[in-house]
Design a protein around this motif. Structure first.
Motif, short mmCIF file in Angstrom:
data_model
loop_
_atom_site.label_atom_id
_atom_site.label_comp_id
_atom_site.label_asym_id
_atom_site.label_seq_id
_atom_site.Cartn_x
_atom_site.Cartn_y
_atom_site.Cartn_z
N PRO A 51 0.84 -1.22 0.00
CA PRO A 51 0.00 0.00 0.00
C PRO A 51 0.87 1.26 0.00
O PRO A 51 1.97 1.27 0.55
CB PRO A 51 -0.81 -0.11 1.29
N LEU A 52 0.36 2.30 -0.66
CA LEU A 52 1.11 3.54 -0.78
C LEU A 52 0.94 4.45 0.43
O LEU A 52 1.66 5.43 0.58
CB LEU A 52 0.70 4.29 -2.05
N ASP A 60 3.65 6.30 2.48
CA ASP A 60 4.79 5.40 2.52
C ASP A 60 5.68 5.74 1.33
O ASP A 60 5.47 5.28 0.21
CB ASP A 60 4.33 3.95 2.46
N ARG A 61 6.67 6.59 1.56
CA ARG A 61 7.47 7.12 0.47
C ARG A 61 8.29 6.06 -0.25
O ARG A 61 8.50 6.15 -1.46
CB ARG A 61 8.38 8.23 0.99
N SER A 62 8.74 5.04 0.47
CA SER A 62 9.52 4.00 -0.20
C SER A 62 8.62 3.18 -1.14
O SER A 62 9.03 2.81 -2.24
CB SER A 62 10.21 3.09 0.81
N ALA A 63 7.38 2.92 -0.74
CA ALA A 63 6.45 2.21 -1.61
C ALA A 63 6.08 3.06 -2.83
O ALA A 63 5.97 2.54 -3.95
CB ALA A 63 5.20 1.82 -0.85
N ILE A 64 5.93 4.36 -2.62
CA ILE A 64 5.63 5.26 -3.73
C ILE A 64 6.79 5.28 -4.72
O ILE A 64 6.60 5.21 -5.94
CB ILE A 64 5.32 6.68 -3.21
N MET A 65 8.01 5.30 -4.21
CA MET A 65 9.18 5.32 -5.09
C MET A 65 9.31 3.99 -5.83
O MET A 65 9.62 3.98 -7.03
CB MET A 65 10.44 5.60 -4.27
N GLY A 93 2.28 10.20 -11.37
CA GLY A 93 1.22 9.21 -11.27
C GLY A 93 1.18 8.50 -9.93
O GLY A 93 0.12 8.25 -9.37
N ALA A 94 2.36 8.17 -9.40
CA ALA A 94 2.42 7.47 -8.12
C ALA A 94 1.89 8.35 -6.99
O ALA A 94 1.16 7.88 -6.12
CB ALA A 94 3.85 7.03 -7.83
N TRP A 95 2.27 9.61 -7.01
CA TRP A 95 1.76 10.51 -5.96
C TRP A 95 0.26 10.74 -6.10
O TRP A 95 -0.45 10.84 -5.10
CB TRP A 95 2.53 11.84 -5.96
N ALA A 96 -0.23 10.81 -7.33
CA ALA A 96 -1.68 10.95 -7.53
C ALA A 96 -2.41 9.73 -6.99
O ALA A 96 -3.46 9.86 -6.34
CB ALA A 96 -1.99 11.15 -9.01
N ALA A 97 -1.85 8.55 -7.23
CA ALA A 97 -2.47 7.32 -6.72
C ALA A 97 -2.42 7.28 -5.20
O ALA A 97 -3.38 6.85 -4.54
CB ALA A 97 -1.77 6.09 -7.30
N ALA A 98 -1.31 7.72 -4.62
CA ALA A 98 -1.19 7.73 -3.16
C ALA A 98 -2.19 8.70 -2.53
O ALA A 98 -2.83 8.37 -1.53
CB ALA A 98 0.23 8.10 -2.76
N LYS A 99 -2.34 9.86 -3.13
CA LYS A 99 -3.30 10.84 -2.61
C LYS A 99 -4.73 10.30 -2.73
O LYS A 99 -5.55 10.49 -1.84
CB LYS A 99 -3.15 12.17 -3.34
N ALA A 100 -5.01 9.62 -3.85
CA ALA A 100 -6.34 9.05 -4.04
C ALA A 100 -6.60 7.93 -3.02
O ALA A 100 -7.71 7.84 -2.47
CB ALA A 100 -6.49 8.51 -5.45
N SER A 101 -5.60 7.10 -2.77
CA SER A 101 -5.81 6.01 -1.81
C SER A 101 -5.96 6.55 -0.39
O SER A 101 -6.68 5.98 0.42
CB SER A 101 -4.66 5.01 -1.87
N ARG A 102 -5.29 7.66 -0.10
CA ARG A 102 -5.45 8.26 1.23
C ARG A 102 -6.85 8.82 1.41
O ARG A 102 -7.45 8.71 2.48
CB ARG A 102 -4.41 9.36 1.46
#
Length: 107
Positions: A51-52, A60-65, A93-102
């Motif tokens: 999970p991001l 979770d910055r390492s998962a996002i990276m 894209g990864a940060w957008a997905a992380a923000k959406a999952s949050r």
């Protein structure tokens, strides 16, 4: 006071050639599509690998990276773009997905 009068006409960008505007639209559309693809790739990574976001709502910055690196590698294989270009789209894209999952976890 009208600010439009302060800009000389010679500095206002006008493109008489319609192809220039079409090219700019094409570039923008391709960039937007690239970010959308990378976002979906990061969402898939979040569902299958890690999970991001953490349970407390922090990123979770390492998962996002890791998600961004996988998306960038996949994009680089398909398009042949430079690593920096692929990584830029992948990180967006990864940060957008992380923000959406949050946001999903918050509700």
């Amino acid at each position: 006071m009208r600010y439009a009068n302060l800009i000389p006409h010679s500095h206002i960008a006008r493109t008489p050639d319609a192809r220039l505007t079409a090219d700019a639209r094409r570039v923008f559309t391709r960039a937007k599509a690239a970010v959308n693809v990378c976002t979906e790739s990061a969402k898939h990574f979040s569902r299958t690998v890690a999970p991001l976001t953490r349970r407390d709502g922090t990123f979770d910055r390492s998962a996002i990276m890791r998600a961004a690196i996988r998306a960038a590698q996949a994009r680089m294989e398909v398009t042949g773009d430079a690593w920096g270009v692929c990584m830029s789209y992948a990180l967006k894209g990864a940060w957008a997905a992380a923000k959406a999952s949050r946001l999903v976890r918050a509700h």
